[in-house]
Design an enzyme around this catalytic site. Structure first.
Site, PDB file in Angstrom:
ATOM      1  N   LYS A  71      27.964  44.582  36.717  1.00  0.00           N
ATOM      2  CA  LYS A  71      28.566  44.191  37.995  1.00  0.00           C
ATOM      3  C   LYS A  71      29.244  45.330  38.758  1.00  0.00           C
ATOM      4  CE  LYS A  71      29.680  39.410  36.961  1.00  0.00           C
ATOM      5  NZ  LYS A  71      30.678  38.364  37.161  1.00  0.00           N
ATOM      6  N   GLY A 132      45.233  38.681  31.566  1.00  0.00           N
ATOM      7  CA  GLY A 132      44.095  39.612  31.489  1.00  0.00           C
ATOM      8  C   GLY A 132      44.070  40.507  32.722  1.00  0.00           C
TER       9      GLY A 132
END
Ligand code: ATR
Length: 280
Positions: A71, A132
């Protein structure tokens, strides 16, 4: 130019790729709207991946989704990049434009927000804790800030959370917070954007930040509850979700980019979950 494909063809590229649900989702969209298109998955070796994606377009491919670990790496393929992809720093959707050039976009963040809206579980000014500080978190921050939420970002390696919050400060209210200080705040939504599930673990957040009304959302999707979902259920949350809604919504936004039709997301989720039940 030779066209390899008899139908308008789309693909998802990744490594690994066998687990991908995208073909099921997009082929269901084609059925819903009676489109003569197909969507396939393609395993991409880490060597020469740019060349292999280019080849797909040269041979007649119309659009593609890009998944892990590519990505962040397909920017050089794109002649044009949407603002939201630039801000996310990653591209999950490619579209062949009429003039033969390629547009890079990112529908992950908007897919996540769309899912929260569809479920009617988000409001402006909500405090959202994101656990995260990797690619998954980075993808959802901008749409949430633009919507008007306050973001708190925490991470096992705290300095990464600090860097992310600094980078996104210009778009809205965002601050980094350590695991230790989490119980000093009240969060409406807690999002697990870590990859802990892959190693069968959970991020070690204090359990007392979870209340009955806290919305707990694991971006990770698998057919059974994730460890994080079970942790949140055990500590009292009545509102626990997995990432299937996000998955279908990001696909819907890609499909919209390619076909200018916004597909029926609810029907698609029903179809996927019914299939899952039948398998049991
Ligand atoms: P992705 O692109 O899927 O977000 P990534 O960039 O590798 O993947 O980021 C993974 C995130 O999950 C990181 O925030 C990581 O924390 P660290 O920065 O401390 O490595 C987090 N993570 C992975 N395993 C974890 C675990 N067992 N407990 C807590 N956080 C974890």
């Amino acid at each position: 130019m030779i066209n390899l494909y008899e139908k308008k063809t789309y693909a998802v590229f990744g490594n690994p790729i066998s687990h991908s649900k995208s073909p099921e989702i997009h082929n269901f969209f084609y059925k819903l709207y009676n489109l003569n298109q197909k969507y396939i998955k393609i395993y991409l070796s880490k060597k020469n991946f740019l060349r292999n994606i280019s080849f797909f377009f040269k041979k007649g491919g119309k659009g593609a989704n890009i998944t892990l670990p590519f990505k962040e790496k397909v920017f050089p393929l794109c002649n044009k990049i949407t603002n939201r992809a630039k801000i996310a720093g990653s591209i999950n959707t490619l579209k062949l434009l009429k003039n033969g050039t390629i547009l890079g976009d990112n529908t992950d963040g908007i897919g996540f927000l769309s899912d929260l809206l569809l479920k009617k579980i988000v409001k402006k000014n909500f405090n959202i804790l994101i656990i995260g500080a990797g690619g998954a978190s980075r993808g959802i921050i901008y749409p949430l800030l633009k919507f008007g939420c306050n973001i708190f970002i925490t991470n096992r390696t705290f300095h990464k959370a600090k860097i992310l919050s600094k980078e996104f400060k210009k778009f809205g209210n965002i601050e980094s917070i350590t695991f230790k200080n989490l119980n000093k705040k009240k969060f409406h939504i807690i999002v697990n954007a870590t990859s802990a599930e892959i190693s069968n673990k959970i991020p070690l957040i204090p359990e007392n930040i979870i209340r009955k009304e806290t919305i707990c959302y694991d971006m990770y999707y698998k057919e059974r509850n994730t460890n994080f979902m079970n942790f949140c259920i055990n500590f009292g949350s009545n509102n626990v979700f997995n990432g299937i809604g996000m998955l279908v919504n990001q696909a819907a936004h890609s499909f919209f980019l390619w076909n200018n039709i916004f597909p029926d997301v609810k029907k698609t989720i029903k179809f996927l979950t019914k299939k899952k039940k039948k398998k049991k």
